[in-house]
Design a protein around this motif. Structure first.
Motif, PDB file in Angstrom:
ATOM      1  N   GLN A 150      36.521  79.614  20.318  1.00 28.99           N
ATOM      2  CA  GLN A 150      36.994  78.541  19.249  1.00 28.99           C
ATOM      3  C   GLN A 150      35.877  77.734  19.060  1.00 28.99           C
ATOM      4  OE1 GLN A 150      40.113  78.380  17.588  1.00 28.99           O
ATOM      5  NE2 GLN A 150      39.789  80.463  18.521  1.00 28.99           N
ATOM      6  N   ILE A 151      35.032  77.112  19.871  1.00 27.19           N
ATOM      7  CA  ILE A 151      33.565  76.308  19.352  1.00 27.19           C
ATOM      8  C   ILE A 151      33.009  77.130  18.363  1.00 27.19           C
ATOM      9  CG2 ILE A 151      31.783  75.561  20.350  1.00 27.19           C
ATOM     10  CD1 ILE A 151      32.874  74.758  22.861  1.00 27.19           C
ATOM     11  N   CYS A 152      32.826  78.491  18.591  1.00 27.25           N
ATOM     12  CA  CYS A 152      32.015  79.145  17.627  1.00 27.25           C
ATOM     13  C   CYS A 152      32.623  79.470  15.966  1.00 27.25           C
ATOM     14  CB  CYS A 152      31.702  80.574  17.938  1.00 27.25           C
ATOM     15  SG  CYS A 152      30.947  80.983  19.452  1.00 27.25           S
ATOM     16  N   ARG A 153      33.907  79.274  16.234  1.00 32.61           N
ATOM     17  CA  ARG A 153      34.751  79.360  15.079  1.00 32.61           C
ATOM     18  C   ARG A 153      34.655  77.955  14.207  1.00 32.61           C
ATOM     19  NH1 ARG A 153      39.561  77.363  12.954  1.00 32.61           N
ATOM     20  NH2 ARG A 153      40.237  76.583  15.146  1.00 32.61           N
ATOM     21  N   LEU A 154      34.534  76.762  15.083  1.00 29.85           N
ATOM     22  CA  LEU A 154      34.549  75.748  14.590  1.00 29.85           C
ATOM     23  C   LEU A 154      33.348  75.023  14.379  1.00 29.85           C
ATOM     24  CD1 LEU A 154      36.970  73.675  16.757  1.00 29.85           C
ATOM     25  CD2 LEU A 154      37.340  74.182  14.202  1.00 29.85           C
ATOM     26  N   MET A 155      32.079  75.862  14.380  1.00 33.27           N
ATOM     27  CA  MET A 155      30.716  75.606  14.070  1.00 33.27           C
ATOM     28  C   MET A 155      30.480  76.043  12.516  1.00 33.27           C
ATOM     29  SD  MET A 155      28.280  77.019  17.036  1.00 33.27           S
ATOM     30  CE  MET A 155      28.337  76.443  18.465  1.00 33.27           C
ATOM     31  N   ASP A 156      31.633  76.396  11.886  1.00 32.91           N
ATOM     32  CA  ASP A 156      31.472  76.641  10.426  1.00 32.91           C
ATOM     33  C   ASP A 156      31.612  75.419   9.638  1.00 32.91           C
ATOM     34  OD1 ASP A 156      32.805  77.234   7.804  1.00 32.91           O
ATOM     35  OD2 ASP A 156      33.083  79.096   8.666  1.00 32.91           O
ATOM     36  N   LYS A 157      30.696  74.799   9.051  1.00 32.14           N
ATOM     37  CA  LYS A 157      30.664  73.500   8.317  1.00 32.14           C
ATOM     38  C   LYS A 157      31.970  73.623   7.362  1.00 32.14           C
ATOM     39  CE  LYS A 157      25.714  72.644   8.708  1.00 32.14           C
ATOM     40  NZ  LYS A 157      25.411  73.736   9.303  1.00 32.14           N
ATOM     41  N   ASN A 158      32.269  74.687   6.611  1.00 32.59           N
ATOM     42  CA  ASN A 158      33.105  74.924   5.517  1.00 32.59           C
ATOM     43  C   ASN A 158      34.499  74.585   6.220  1.00 32.59           C
ATOM     44  OD1 ASN A 158      33.874  75.194   2.696  1.00 32.59           O
ATOM     45  ND2 ASN A 158      34.762  77.229   3.458  1.00 32.59           N
ATOM     46  N   GLU A 159      34.942  75.144   7.536  1.00 36.38           N
ATOM     47  CA  GLU A 159      36.097  75.182   8.188  1.00 36.38           C
ATOM     48  C   GLU A 159      36.176  73.570   8.549  1.00 36.38           C
ATOM     49  OE1 GLU A 159      39.625  76.595  10.075  1.00 36.38           O
ATOM     50  OE2 GLU A 159      38.447  77.295   8.530  1.00 36.38           O
ATOM     51  N   GLN A 160      35.175  72.996   8.927  1.00 39.81           N
ATOM     52  CA  GLN A 160      35.168  71.525   9.437  1.00 39.81           C
ATOM     53  C   GLN A 160      35.657  70.837   8.361  1.00 39.81           C
ATOM     54  OE1 GLN A 160      31.905  70.004  11.683  1.00 39.81           O
ATOM     55  NE2 GLN A 160      31.640  71.902  13.001  1.00 39.81           N
ATOM     56  N   LYS A 161      35.229  70.968   7.145  1.00 38.77           N
ATOM     57  CA  LYS A 161      35.448  69.986   5.925  1.00 38.77           C
ATOM     58  C   LYS A 161      37.098  70.416   5.627  1.00 38.77           C
ATOM     59  CE  LYS A 161      32.567  69.940   2.514  1.00 38.77           C
ATOM     60  NZ  LYS A 161      31.527  70.231   1.488  1.00 38.77           N
ATOM     61  N   LYS A 162      37.692  71.599   5.853  1.00 43.91           N
ATOM     62  CA  LYS A 162      38.827  71.608   5.520  1.00 43.91           C
ATOM     63  C   LYS A 162      39.671  70.891   6.570  1.00 43.91           C
ATOM     64  CE  LYS A 162      38.538  76.340   3.554  1.00 43.91           C
ATOM     65  NZ  LYS A 162      38.698  77.797   3.882  1.00 43.91           N
ATOM     66  N   LEU A 163      39.548  70.890   7.933  1.00 48.72           N
ATOM     67  CA  LEU A 163      40.099  70.274   9.056  1.00 48.72           C
ATOM     68  C   LEU A 163      40.097  68.695   9.006  1.00 48.72           C
ATOM     69  CD1 LEU A 163      39.226  72.701  11.771  1.00 48.72           C
ATOM     70  CD2 LEU A 163      41.373  72.684  10.835  1.00 48.72           C
ATOM     71  N   ALA A 164      38.951  68.209   8.257  1.00 46.72           N
ATOM     72  CA  ALA A 164      38.656  66.906   8.170  1.00 46.72           C
ATOM     73  C   ALA A 164      39.471  66.291   7.103  1.00 46.72           C
ATOM     74  CB  ALA A 164      37.208  66.588   7.840  1.00 46.72           C
ATOM     75  N   LYS A 165      39.784  66.989   6.170  1.00 46.66           N
ATOM     76  CA  LYS A 165      40.549  66.320   4.972  1.00 46.66           C
ATOM     77  C   LYS A 165      42.061  65.475   5.484  1.00 46.66           C
ATOM     78  CE  LYS A 165      39.060  69.324   1.314  1.00 46.66           C
ATOM     79  NZ  LYS A 165      39.388  70.298   0.264  1.00 46.66           N
ATOM     80  N   PRO A 166      42.835  66.052   6.375  1.00 44.09           N
ATOM     81  CA  PRO A 166      44.010  65.267   6.664  1.00 44.09           C
ATOM     82  C   PRO A 166      43.743  64.145   7.472  1.00 44.09           C
ATOM     83  CG  PRO A 166      44.152  67.672   7.416  1.00 44.09           C
ATOM     84  CD  PRO A 166      42.766  67.317   6.994  1.00 44.09           C
ATOM     85  N   PHE A 167      42.368  63.894   7.866  1.00 43.44           N
ATOM     86  CA  PHE A 167      42.086  62.456   8.567  1.00 43.44           C
ATOM     87  C   PHE A 167      41.497  61.454   7.530  1.00 43.44           C
ATOM     88  CE2 PHE A 167      42.628  65.861  11.474  1.00 43.44           C
ATOM     89  CZ  PHE A 167      43.576  65.229  12.671  1.00 43.44           C
ATOM     90  N   ASP A 168      41.431  61.865   6.336  1.00 42.54           N
ATOM     91  CA  ASP A 168      40.891  61.063   5.185  1.00 42.54           C
ATOM     92  C   ASP A 168      39.431  60.749   5.292  1.00 42.54           C
ATOM     93  OD1 ASP A 168      41.193  59.759   2.760  1.00 42.54           O
ATOM     94  OD2 ASP A 168      41.498  57.632   3.653  1.00 42.54           O
ATOM     95  N   LEU A 169      38.643  61.924   6.051  1.00 46.25           N
ATOM     96  CA  LEU A 169      37.400  61.822   6.414  1.00 46.25           C
ATOM     97  C   LEU A 169      36.670  62.131   4.788  1.00 46.25           C
ATOM     98  CD1 LEU A 169      36.610  63.200   9.721  1.00 46.25           C
ATOM     99  CD2 LEU A 169      36.028  61.036   9.050  1.00 46.25           C
ATOM    100  N   PRO A 170      35.831  61.170   4.418  1.00 41.68           N
ATOM    101  CA  PRO A 170      35.251  61.361   2.867  1.00 41.68           C
ATOM    102  C   PRO A 170      34.147  62.792   3.177  1.00 41.68           C
ATOM    103  CG  PRO A 170      34.460  59.360   3.996  1.00 41.68           C
ATOM    104  CD  PRO A 170      35.338  59.740   4.939  1.00 41.68           C
ATOM    105  N   ILE A 171      34.051  63.609   2.195  1.00 40.21           N
ATOM    106  CA  ILE A 171      33.305  65.027   2.318  1.00 40.21           C
ATOM    107  C   ILE A 171      32.700  65.082   0.971  1.00 40.21           C
ATOM    108  CG2 ILE A 171      34.649  65.843   4.311  1.00 40.21           C
ATOM    109  CD1 ILE A 171      35.809  67.444   2.153  1.00 40.21           C
ATOM    110  N   LEU A 172      31.410  65.619   0.797  1.00 41.52           N
ATOM    111  CA  LEU A 172      31.083  65.949  -0.498  1.00 41.52           C
ATOM    112  C   LEU A 172      31.643  67.200  -1.074  1.00 41.52           C
ATOM    113  CD1 LEU A 172      27.286  65.161   0.682  1.00 41.52           C
ATOM    114  CD2 LEU A 172      28.686  63.846  -1.023  1.00 41.52           C
ATOM    115  N   GLN A 173      31.879  67.194  -2.221  1.00 41.86           N
ATOM    116  CA  GLN A 173      32.592  68.496  -2.842  1.00 41.86           C
ATOM    117  C   GLN A 173      31.355  69.627  -3.155  1.00 41.86           C
ATOM    118  OE1 GLN A 173      35.958  68.578  -3.477  1.00 41.86           O
ATOM    119  NE2 GLN A 173      35.819  66.519  -2.339  1.00 41.86           N
ATOM    120  N   GLY A 174      31.906  70.852  -3.061  1.00 40.60           N
ATOM    121  CA  GLY A 174      31.110  71.966  -2.822  1.00 40.60           C
ATOM    122  C   GLY A 174      31.829  73.247  -2.714  1.00 40.60           C
ATOM    123  N   ALA A 175      31.023  74.357  -2.520  1.00 36.20           N
ATOM    124  CA  ALA A 175      31.637  75.561  -2.167  1.00 36.20           C
ATOM    125  C   ALA A 175      30.961  76.407  -1.133  1.00 36.20           C
ATOM    126  CB  ALA A 175      31.819  76.442  -3.520  1.00 36.20           C
TER     127      ALA A 175
END
Length: 388
Positions: A104-129
């Motif tokens: 699970q730590i390996c899975r969460l090293m994915d920055k794109n996955e982290q950005k998805k998980l951060a959204k519900p906590f209203d953490l501001p992120i830079l838009q991209g793909a």
């Protein structure tokens, strides 16, 4: 890490992992100041040669068979290997984990996955793909904003030297094509941010809660494969960042992580703050806080080994102090990325050193051996680069 644990009363065994055999053209790889620390009981080395199972076998070989001890990875590469072997290693070690689930730590090293998980906590992120290539083929989404910034989606899978700014789609396509020519990639492409400052929020997360009291401001970063690595920095006051720190804590609480972490975020010239990523390991900057009364590594060890609850109201004794990582600084000088005056200035301006220590003096003596040959090594690297 060794010294922080030592100052908290814990002696340490160290396993130094090399992805490949050190090259005569890169003698700094052989520098190992931690091997000479007064807080180290045994120092081991393992050349993995891309075979992760060798590292796991070595960890089991050196494990204490009569009791479990705490295992603390200090880089993404080893953190991922340990996480992939969680089930095998928990027989011998207390291991950082997410929900006690392997991988699970390996899975969460994915920055794109982290950005998805951060959204519900209203953490501001830079838009991209996220852009991936397969057999050299990739597609660039039409909704990208330019200029953009390209970086590896998973840091341990690609060198940080591949981080770059692109002004338009043509420039981005040319860059990605060059990456695809040498192998498939997985790159995160975000809108470019004009960065005023970079910060790391350091803390500890266990089943007893999350403590994130320490804020580090990078003041000078590295080049090439050391991009994103702080050479120097300051212990920053957290007062102006209370809102985003609270959001980060709630985010980390939600993933049920046990271990040491740092959360990277940036402040832009227009005053905005953006979440960048969570790192599931300790960085060099963590030791700076040990010197001002906040031993996060010791707190984690106390929680896991002695069941001493995390001190959730811990505070630093003094902010604004300058920190330097001498090893990274020496690499910058040897590779001609900084000159001698800048090298000396970084050392002279520091209040806290990563290696230098009056009580635990031998690691710095080892470092000084390499420093004596810095000018010769600098010449050798220039010659090597010229012959390429």
């Amino acid at each position: 890490m060794v010294r922080a644990l030592g100052e908290a009363g814990y002696m340490t065994d160290v396993l130094r992992v090399y992805k490949k055999k050190s090259s005569w053209f890169n003698p700094l790889q052989r520098m190992k100041p931690d091997a000479y620390s007064m807080y180290v009981k045994q120092f081991y080395e393992c050349v993995a040669l891309q075979h992760e199972d060798l590292i796991v076998k070595k960890l089991i070989e050196i494990a204490k068979k009569d009791r479990k001890v705490l295992l603390i990875p200090v880089d993404d590469y080893t953190a991922c290997i340990v996480d992939k072997a969680l089930d095998a290693l928990t027989e011998y070690y207390i291991v950082p984990n997410v929900n006690h689930q392997q991988g699970q730590i390996c899975r969460l090293m994915d920055k794109n996955e982290q950005k998805k998980l951060a959204k519900p906590f209203d953490l501001p992120i830079l838009q991209g793909a996220l852009i991936k290539s397969e057999s050299g083929v990739f597609e660039i989404p039409g909704e990208l904003r330019y200029p953009c910034f390209v970086k590896p989606n998973i840091s341990m899978n690609s060198t940080k030297a591949k981080m770059a700014k692109c002004m338009d789609e043509g420039e981005l396509r040319k860059l990605l094509s060059s990456y695809a020519s040498s192998g498939d990639f997985e790159m995160l492409v975000e809108e470019f941010a004009n960065i005023k400052a970079e910060y790391s929020l350091l803390g500890v997360s266990t089943e007893n809660g999350v403590v994130a009291p320490a804020l580090f401001k990078a003041t000078k970063g590295g080049h090439r494969e050391r991009k994103g690595v702080a050479i120097t920095g300051k212990i920053a006051d957290t007062a102006a960042f209370e809102t985003i720190i609270e959001k980060c804590v709630r985010f980390i609480e939600s993933i049920n992580y046990t271990g040491i972490f740092d959360v990277d975020f940036i402040e832009t010239v227009d005053g905005n703050i953006y979440f960048v990523e969570i790192n599931f390991r300790a960085g060099a900057s963590m030791y700076a806080f040990t010197q001002v009364g906040m031993n996060l590594a010791g707190m984690f060890a106390d929680d896991q080994l002695k069941e001493i609850a995390l001190h959730k109201q811990c505070m630093i004794s003094r902010s604004g102090l300058n920190f330097v990582s001498e090893k990274v600084l020496l690499e910058e000088y040897v590779r001609s990325d900084i000159d001698k005056s800048a090298y000396k200035a970084c050392l002279d301006e520091a209040d806290i050193y990563f290696i230098r220590n009056d009580i635990d003096a031998k690691p710095f003596e080892h470092y000084k051996i390499y420093e004596k040959f810095a000018d010769f090594l600098r010449f050798a690297y220039k010659l090597k680069d010229a012959l390429k």
